[in-house]
Design an enzyme around this catalytic site. Structure first.
Site, PDB file in Angstrom:
ATOM      1  N   LYS A  20      71.506  15.630   5.306  1.00 45.75           N
ATOM      2  CA  LYS A  20      71.259  16.585   6.507  1.00 45.75           C
ATOM      3  C   LYS A  20      71.269  16.030   7.877  1.00 45.75           C
ATOM      4  O   LYS A  20      69.960  15.600   8.214  1.00 45.75           O
ATOM      5  CB  LYS A  20      70.527  17.903   6.324  1.00 45.75           C
ATOM      6  CG  LYS A  20      71.181  18.925   7.496  1.00 45.75           C
ATOM      7  CD  LYS A  20      69.973  19.948   7.645  1.00 45.75           C
ATOM      8  CE  LYS A  20      69.321  19.562   8.704  1.00 45.75           C
ATOM      9  NZ  LYS A  20      69.691  19.360  10.123  1.00 45.75           N
TER      10      LYS A  20
ATOM     11  N   GLU B 243      58.657  10.374   7.954  1.00 48.53           N
ATOM     12  CA  GLU B 243      58.364   9.263   8.994  1.00 48.53           C
ATOM     13  C   GLU B 243      58.520  10.154  10.193  1.00 48.53           C
ATOM     14  O   GLU B 243      59.359  10.558  10.345  1.00 48.53           O
ATOM     15  CB  GLU B 243      59.611   8.387   8.819  1.00 48.53           C
ATOM     16  CG  GLU B 243      59.122   7.004   9.833  1.00 48.53           C
ATOM     17  CD  GLU B 243      59.887   7.035  11.064  1.00 48.53           C
ATOM     18  OE1 GLU B 243      59.177   7.631  11.985  1.00 48.53           O
ATOM     19  OE2 GLU B 243      61.108   6.612  11.080  1.00 48.53           O
TER      20      GLU B 243
ATOM     21  N   CYS C 298      60.091   7.112  17.837  1.00 47.48           N
ATOM     22  CA  CYS C 298      58.651   7.532  17.345  1.00 47.48           C
ATOM     23  C   CYS C 298      57.629   6.417  17.511  1.00 47.48           C
ATOM     24  O   CYS C 298      56.650   6.627  17.633  1.00 47.48           O
ATOM     25  CB  CYS C 298      58.983   8.124  15.592  1.00 47.48           C
ATOM     26  SG  CYS C 298      60.220   6.820  15.000  1.00 47.48           S
TER      27      CYS C 298
ATOM     28  N   GLU D 154      52.712  13.501  21.650  1.00 41.78           N
ATOM     29  CA  GLU D 154      54.124  12.673  21.703  1.00 41.78           C
ATOM     30  C   GLU D 154      55.027  13.237  22.543  1.00 41.78           C
ATOM     31  O   GLU D 154      55.335  14.541  22.419  1.00 41.78           O
ATOM     32  CB  GLU D 154      54.602  12.496  20.284  1.00 41.78           C
ATOM     33  CG  GLU D 154      55.872  11.675  20.403  1.00 41.78           C
ATOM     34  CD  GLU D 154      56.684  11.518  18.767  1.00 41.78           C
ATOM     35  OE1 GLU D 154      56.755  12.398  18.237  1.00 41.78           O
ATOM     36  OE2 GLU D 154      56.943  10.379  18.461  1.00 41.78           O
TER      37      GLU D 154
HETATM   38  P1  ADP Z   1      62.863  17.189  16.915  1.00 41.28           P
HETATM   39  O1  ADP Z   1      61.781  18.289  17.362  1.00 41.28           O
HETATM   40  O2  ADP Z   1      62.684  15.787  17.503  1.00 41.28           O
HETATM   41  O3  ADP Z   1      64.194  17.897  17.113  1.00 41.28           O
HETATM   42  P2  ADP Z   1      62.690  18.178  14.093  1.00 41.28           P
HETATM   43  O4  ADP Z   1      61.462  17.396  13.373  1.00 41.28           O
HETATM   44  O5  ADP Z   1      62.788  19.545  14.680  1.00 41.28           O
HETATM   45  O6  ADP Z   1      62.943  17.103  15.664  1.00 41.28           O
HETATM   46  O7  ADP Z   1      63.983  17.626  13.463  1.00 41.28           O
HETATM   47  C1  ADP Z   1      64.169  16.562  12.656  1.00 41.28           C
HETATM   48  C2  ADP Z   1      65.220  17.043  11.673  1.00 41.28           C
HETATM   49  O8  ADP Z   1      64.525  18.079  10.863  1.00 41.28           O
HETATM   50  C3  ADP Z   1      66.614  17.605  11.897  1.00 41.28           C
HETATM   51  O9  ADP Z   1      67.604  17.421  11.194  1.00 41.28           O
HETATM   52  C4  ADP Z   1      66.283  19.032  11.982  1.00 41.28           C
HETATM   53  O10 ADP Z   1      67.280  19.901  11.651  1.00 41.28           O
HETATM   54  C5  ADP Z   1      65.489  19.319  10.703  1.00 41.28           C
HETATM   55  N1  ADP Z   1      64.625  20.390  10.681  1.00 41.28           N
HETATM   56  C6  ADP Z   1      63.902  21.247  11.518  1.00 41.28           C
HETATM   57  N2  ADP Z   1      63.314  22.063  11.228  1.00 41.28           N
HETATM   58  C7  ADP Z   1      63.211  21.827   9.744  1.00 41.28           C
HETATM   59  C8  ADP Z   1      62.690  22.624   8.869  1.00 41.28           C
HETATM   60  N3  ADP Z   1      62.010  24.021   8.893  1.00 41.28           N
HETATM   61  N4  ADP Z   1      62.915  22.433   7.462  1.00 41.28           N
HETATM   62  C9  ADP Z   1      63.682  21.208   7.274  1.00 41.28           C
HETATM   63  N5  ADP Z   1      64.156  20.722   8.232  1.00 41.28           N
HETATM   64  C10 ADP Z   1      64.132  20.811   9.670  1.00 41.28           C
END
Ligand code: ADP
Length: 502
Positions: free
Chosen positions: A199, A275, A309, A406
């Site tokens: 994804k 990560e 990161c 961060e």
């Molecule tokens: P950022 O805050 O930098 O956008 P995220 O951790 O929100 O980073 O996003 C990294 C990845 O995790 C993206 O592919 C996002 O769609 C996915 N993501 C965000 N929220 C969830 C969740 N609750 N469960 C699984 N994947 C998620």
């Protein structure tokens, strides 16, 4: 700093790719989402919509996991030799290399980073990662183990271990290096014989979907790689909670990492690798070669607009050279050409999204309220696209949000230190532990400090050096497990002990 004019031209392959709505890759078919909904993807340099992408959600994830499970249990993938798997990975690398320009352009359009960077860093590292992992496919060996079995005196045994693929793997990736993160995830999973549901981040799904076309072209069997774009709370959450996924590998924020762990625990205790975030210390000693350390410190924070990161976001400089180093980094920030990524002069592009812009600007405002002083930068540039000035903050101290949290933007907090013996404790005073760097000519001291720093990567007299062979990952709340290198393969395999009585 100057924002450059907005002009770009992309090559035919990329233009063709963008011309129609992009579907999901499930079971080697480009599939429309069950909801028939598509979301807009924008160019962060202008805010303009550049593509429409399938909005995958739970039902689509279910279909993709079924396809990956079928491919793992039957079909040609489980029967394929390790050598053939390696060749498929190598072929994917070749196909990607042939179309490097097109992929670099899509990456720049979608993420905003300079095309020079997409071409020199993102695409070549992805190619190299696939080649490196191709070589491992034939080298995942078990061992023979002498056993004594105290309660079976006189019996003889032959015992050995097998390294087997962990199974169906869900991979959730972020937007800062969209293609490269797809490669870091897919490479070890495919080399070890897993099947995948990937994804991509909702902000930047294009290069992963385009890679799907190359995966089909390379001849991967049906269902081995499935790509479902969509939002985190829906598609991502469904993948993390899916009861038939054996492992989830996630790169993103520490906050979401904790949700992934919870979902894994509440569903089927799937294996988890993470990560996550960082707040990495970059330490410059008085004896450092400042001609290298000053541009090194600037690169540590401004590379990829600070959206790394492992960004060197806490700069510690010995008080005797503090002004010299900080002025040098500030001068470098002033001279940086900030502009849309297709301009060959651009050294820094926009942040990836309006949300990210808001987040970084709110840190800047909070920092200023708490007494931090921007000696360069400190605000948004213009009102079109998501550009932020490269920023150096001084008068900062632990306890301030800009020092502790961060930011994921081009913002460094600079702090002087006096006692070299105390710097390891100061550097380690964070919930994170992804990376750290040391600039000095005293090699013995540098090695000693490298041992004391609680970080998965320590760079000495350099920063942001990545290689497919080097493990990357975090101590503390920066994650679980490692990516790249041999270490990544271990985490995509199970060890089975087989014992035979002779
Ligand atoms: P950022 O805050 O930098 O956008 P995220 O951790 O929100 O980073 O996003 C990294 C990845 O995790 C993206 O592919 C996002 O769609 C996915 N993501 C965000 N929220 C969830 C969740 N609750 N469960 C699984 N994947 C998620």
């Amino acid at each position: 700093m100057s924002v450059t004019a907005e002009k770009f031209q992309i090559s035919e392959g990329g233009a063709r790719f963008l011309a129609s709505p992009r579907n999901m890759l499930i079971g080697n078919e480009w599939t429309a989402p069950a909801s028939n909904r598509y979301f807009d993807v924008e160019n962060p340099a202008s805010g303009e919509v550049i593509a429409h992408v399938a909005e995958g959600a739970k039902e689509d994830i279910d279909g993709a996991v079924r396809a990956a499970r079928r491919a793992f249990e039957s079909g040609s993938w489980p029967r394929m030799s390790a050598s053939e798997r390696g060749r498929l990975l190598w072929k994917l690398a070749d196909l990607l290399e042939d179309r490097a320009q097109e992929f670099a352009e899509l990456e720049t359009l979608d993420n905003g980073k300079p095309l020079t960077v997409s071409k020199a860093v993102d695409v070549p590292l992805a190619v190299d990662l696939f080649r490196y992992m191709a070589g491992w496919a034939t080298k995942l060996e078990g061992s023979t183990i002498p056993v004594s079995v105290p309660y079976a005196q006189g019996a003889e045994f032959l015992a050995y271990t097998l390294r087997e693929p962990v199974g169906v793997v869900g991979q959730i990736i972020p937007w800062n290096f969209p293609l490269l993160m797809a490669a870091w995830k897919l490479g070890p999973a495919l080399a070890s014989g897993c099947t995948v549901v990937l994804k991509p981040a909702e902000q930047t799904p294009l290069s992963a979907l385009h890679l799907g076309e190359l995966i089909l072209q390379a001849g991967y069997p049906e269902g081995v790689v499935n790509i479902v774009p969509g939002f985190g709370e829906t598609a991502g959450a469904a993948l993390a909670a899916h009861p038939d996924v054996d492992k989830v590998a996630f790169t993103g924020s520490t906050e979401v990492g904790k949700l992934i762990v919870k979902a894994a625990g509440e569903s089927n205790l799937k294996k988890v690798t993470l990560e996550l975030g960082g707040k990495s210390p970059n330490i410059v000693f008085a004896d450092a070669d400042l001609k290298a350390a000053v541009p090194g410190a600037a690169n540590a924070i401004f590379f990829n607009h600070g959206q790394c990161c492992c960004a060197g976001s806490r700069l510690y400089v010995h008080r005797s050279v503090f002004d010299q180093v900080i002025d040098g980094v500030a001068e470098r920030a002033k001279q940086m050409s900030v502009g849309q990524g297709f301009d060959p002069q651009s050294e820094m592009g926009p942040l990836v999204s309006h949300d990210q812009l808001t987040c970084v600007c709110s840190y800047l405002e909070q920092g200023s309220r708490e007494g931090a002083r921007a000696i360069v930068g400190g605000k948004r540039i213009g009102d079109r696209g998501y550009f932020v000035e490269p920023t150096v903050l001084v008068d900062t101290q632990p306890g301030m949000k800009v020092v502790d949290e961060e930011i994921f933007g081009p913002v460094v907090t600079a702090m002087p230190f006096d006692d070299p013996d105390e710097i390891a404790a100061v550097a380690n005073d964070t919930i994170y532990g992804l990376a750290a760097a040391v600039w000095t000519k005293d090699i013995s001291m540098a090695h000693k400090l490298a041992r004391r720093l609680k970080a998965g990567s320590v760079w000495i007299n350099c920063y942001n050096v990545f290689d497919a062979a080097l493990p990357f990952g975090g101590y503390k709340q920066s994650g679980w497990g490692r990516e790249m290198g041999r270490a990544a393969l271990d985490l995509y395999t199970e060890i089975k002990a087989v014992t035979i009585q002779l």
